[in-house]
Design an enzyme around this catalytic site. Structure first.
Site, PDB file in Angstrom:
ATOM      1  CE  LYS A  55     -92.996  46.857 -31.313  1.00  0.00           C
ATOM      2  NZ  LYS A  55     -91.705  46.568 -30.664  1.00  0.00           N
ATOM      3  CD  GLN A  99     -89.452  48.013 -28.062  1.00  0.00           C
ATOM      4  OE1 GLN A  99     -90.553  47.581 -28.371  1.00  0.00           O
ATOM      5  NE2 GLN A  99     -88.540  48.287 -28.958  1.00  0.00           N
ATOM      6  CG  ASP A 122     -89.522  40.823 -30.940  1.00  0.00           C
ATOM      7  OD1 ASP A 122     -90.030  41.280 -31.990  1.00  0.00           O
ATOM      8  OD2 ASP A 122     -89.150  41.532 -29.983  1.00  0.00           O
TER       9      ASP A 122
END
Ligand code: NAD
Length: 298
Positions: A55, A99, A122
């Site tokens: 990422k 995460q 997200d």
């Protein structure tokens, strides 16, 4: 037998990243703004470390700022929430990603819901889930957004198509179903308790498999000509030792019947990070009251 069209997610993800990079360059040149993505990793889960590294790398490659916060596995909730609070108020940070999975002692829902929804790239914050469910502008979870982009690219309009989503997780199955509904599909969500799954899947013009069971969908469940989007990523042992990645669909038999299919690897997988970058540039535009790039949102 006609072989299915292979939807090349690797190539499509590169196209999406190219669009993101163009828009980032425009933001810099015309407005002096550089989109920033902050990624928070708690603990040392090896798979998470790999994801966070790629990422960060791809964020920099498209011209955005990558901010990484790596915290020890025993980080307490207050420390993590304080960091998120700092990122929420930092004007250089347009996207925040924590995460998952988090270490067991941390409350995932609490942590995710402490992110500013406008920076929740997200799309897991309860506000974004609600906005998506009511058809309003939101941050959309990256994996289903990638699937939607590939479907729109291949089909143009999805209106009136019968879609079956196998799997009802909050990160893939449910948001995928909402997006397909938003594009006027007739949507069925199948899951572990669904009766006659084969019959349900046979009705579908679009099958999205997000289960996590290697090659569970055989070709004879697929309606001839249907489009198969395989989200599953499963590592299995090869007969000669070693391992390989397979999807939730049995690729060989499904590709014989389907009209189009995504391979594993090289299908949905590469689209996820591309959509994370797309969401970050979208969040940056919204934060600055600027027009959003076209084709990068739901
Ligand atoms: P999950 O474990 O949270 O959910 C799995 C779902 O499958 C559940 O809703 C369950 O009801 C359903 N299910 C289980 N057994 C079933 C059965 N026998 N028949 C029908 N349905 C069944 O999984 P998830 O997080 O949604 O991920 C699903 C898969 O997608 C995994 O393989 C994961 O690795 C992969 N994944 C890929 C990406 C990507 O491509 N970037 C992103 C997220 C997840």
């Amino acid at each position: 037998m006609m072989a299915a069209h292979i939807i090349d997610g690797k190539a499509f993800a590169a196209t999406v990243r190219g669009k993101v990079a163009d828009h980032v360059a425009k933001l810099k040149d015309e407005h002096g703004i550089t989109p920033g993505l902050a990624v928070v990793l708690v603990g040392e889960d090896p798979a998470s470390q790999v994801y966070v590294r790629s990422k960060g790398k791809q964020t920099v490659e498209v011209g955005m700022t990558s901010i990484e916060h790596k915290l020890p596995a025993d980080t307490d909730e207050a420390t993590l929430l304080a960091l998120i609070d700092t990122l929420n108020t930092d004007p250089e940070v347009h996207g925040i990603l924590v995460q998952l999975p988090l270490p067991k002692h941390l409350d995932e829902d609490l942590v995710i819901n402490s992110i500013d929804p406008a920076k929740d790239v997200d799309g897991f914050h309860i506000s974004n889930v609600g906005l998506l469910g009511t058809g309003q502008k939101s941050m959309v979870p990256c994996t289903p957004l990638g699937c939607l982009m590939m479907l729109r690219d291949y089909h143009g309009s999805l209106s009136g198509m019968d879609a079956v989503v196998i799997g009802r997780s909050n990160i893939v199955g449910k948001p995928m179903a909402q997006l397909l509904l938003g594009d006027s599909c007739t949507v069925t969500i199948a899951h572990s308790r669904t009766k006659d799954l084969a019959d349900v899947v046979r009705r579908a013009d679009i099958v999205v498999a997000a289960v996590g069971r290697p090659e569970m969908v055989p070709g004879d469940w697929i309606k001839p000509g249907a489009t198969v989007i395989d989200v599953g990523i499963n590592r299995i042992e090869k007969p000669d030792g070693g391992t390989r990645l397979v999807g939730d669909c049995d690729y060989a038999s499904c590709a014989e019947v389907a009209g189009a299919i995504t391979p594993v690897p090289g299908g949905v997988g590469p689209m996820t990070i591309a959509c994370l970058l797309a969401n970050t540039v979208t969040a940056c535009c919204r934060a600055n009251g600027l027009p959003e790039p076209s084709g990068l949102t739901a």
